[in-house]
Design a protein around this motif. Sequence first.
Motif, PDB file in Angstrom:
ATOM      1  N   ILE A   1     -21.709  -9.609 -34.026  1.00 31.57           N
ATOM      2  CA  ILE A   1     -20.846  -9.370 -33.042  1.00 31.57           C
ATOM      3  C   ILE A   1     -20.859  -9.855 -31.539  1.00 31.57           C
ATOM      4  CG2 ILE A   1     -19.414  -7.230 -32.197  1.00 31.57           C
ATOM      5  CD1 ILE A   1     -18.917  -7.575 -35.048  1.00 31.57           C
ATOM      6  N   TRP A   2     -22.160  -9.763 -31.414  1.00 30.36           N
ATOM      7  CA  TRP A   2     -22.283 -10.115 -29.738  1.00 30.36           C
ATOM      8  C   TRP A   2     -22.201 -11.368 -29.544  1.00 30.36           C
ATOM      9  CZ3 TRP A   2     -27.910  -7.821 -29.443  1.00 30.36           C
ATOM     10  CH2 TRP A   2     -27.671  -6.265 -29.125  1.00 30.36           C
ATOM     11  N   ILE A   3     -22.517 -12.388 -30.783  1.00 33.34           N
ATOM     12  CA  ILE A   3     -22.431 -13.728 -30.591  1.00 33.34           C
ATOM     13  C   ILE A   3     -20.922 -14.194 -30.663  1.00 33.34           C
ATOM     14  CG2 ILE A   3     -22.908 -15.842 -31.700  1.00 33.34           C
ATOM     15  CD1 ILE A   3     -25.645 -14.528 -32.359  1.00 33.34           C
ATOM     16  N   ALA A   4     -20.214 -13.435 -31.950  1.00 32.82           N
ATOM     17  CA  ALA A   4     -18.764 -13.796 -31.837  1.00 32.82           C
ATOM     18  C   ALA A   4     -17.838 -13.434 -30.418  1.00 32.82           C
ATOM     19  CB  ALA A   4     -18.240 -13.147 -33.125  1.00 32.82           C
ATOM     20  N   LEU A   5     -18.273 -12.311 -30.120  1.00 34.62           N
ATOM     21  CA  LEU A   5     -17.326 -11.991 -28.748  1.00 34.62           C
ATOM     22  C   LEU A   5     -17.677 -12.929 -27.748  1.00 34.62           C
ATOM     23  CD1 LEU A   5     -17.822  -7.855 -29.141  1.00 34.62           C
ATOM     24  CD2 LEU A   5     -15.715  -9.557 -29.385  1.00 34.62           C
ATOM     25  N   SER A   6     -18.998 -13.441 -27.605  1.00 34.88           N
ATOM     26  CA  SER A   6     -19.427 -14.215 -26.277  1.00 34.88           C
ATOM     27  C   SER A   6     -18.359 -15.646 -26.122  1.00 34.88           C
ATOM     28  CB  SER A   6     -20.623 -14.787 -26.628  1.00 34.88           C
ATOM     29  OG  SER A   6     -20.978 -15.970 -27.634  1.00 34.88           O
ATOM     30  N   ASP A   7     -17.552 -15.853 -27.429  1.00 35.94           N
ATOM     31  CA  ASP A   7     -16.620 -16.837 -27.134  1.00 35.94           C
ATOM     32  C   ASP A   7     -15.342 -16.388 -26.320  1.00 35.94           C
ATOM     33  OD1 ASP A   7     -17.767 -18.298 -29.210  1.00 35.94           O
ATOM     34  OD2 ASP A   7     -16.425 -17.984 -30.752  1.00 35.94           O
ATOM     35  N   PHE A   8     -15.213 -15.174 -26.196  1.00 33.00           N
ATOM     36  CA  PHE A   8     -14.247 -14.867 -25.095  1.00 33.00           C
ATOM     37  C   PHE A   8     -14.534 -15.105 -23.678  1.00 33.00           C
ATOM     38  CE2 PHE A   8     -12.093 -10.514 -26.881  1.00 33.00           C
ATOM     39  CZ  PHE A   8     -11.630 -11.330 -27.853  1.00 33.00           C
ATOM     40  N   TYR A   9     -15.955 -15.450 -23.353  1.00 32.24           N
ATOM     41  CA  TYR A   9     -16.354 -15.739 -22.197  1.00 32.24           C
ATOM     42  C   TYR A   9     -16.585 -17.144 -21.963  1.00 32.24           C
ATOM     43  CZ  TYR A   9     -16.795 -10.782 -22.212  1.00 32.24           C
ATOM     44  OH  TYR A   9     -16.293  -9.423 -22.399  1.00 32.24           O
TER      45      TYR A   9
END
Length: 123
Positions: A13-21
């Motif tokens: 989840i952390w890695i996937a959400l990092s795409d937002f940034y």
Amino acid sequence: MESKINLEERKPIWIALSDFYIDNELQDYDFKHIASKIRQSPYTFEEVKRINNEEVFPILFWNLLSVAGVWTGFQEDWLVAEIIKKLQKRTIFGSFVNRMKYLWLKSMFTEYWEKLEAEHKKH
């Protein structure tokens, strides 16, 4: 750090959400990928939003403000280590400051969350 955090569940989840940034506009396939990671996780969509706000955002928000930010993705080992380090040092005051930063920058995420929620609901 909260004893409830299971790194094997949280890390994707952390890695996937990092795409937002990253300093690139996300495409439909990015939202499909992130939504699939959420579906594969034990977390609800609302829990993932909280994970973003409290765990990913404090580490990566600076990239949203940088003229020459990271645009190819964040190194996964670095990201996980930084999130863990931040969680271990979390204070009430730090959480408050983080919340204020998030509210200040929230508009940068609104469209992404809407697209992600729509993709998530498709399945």
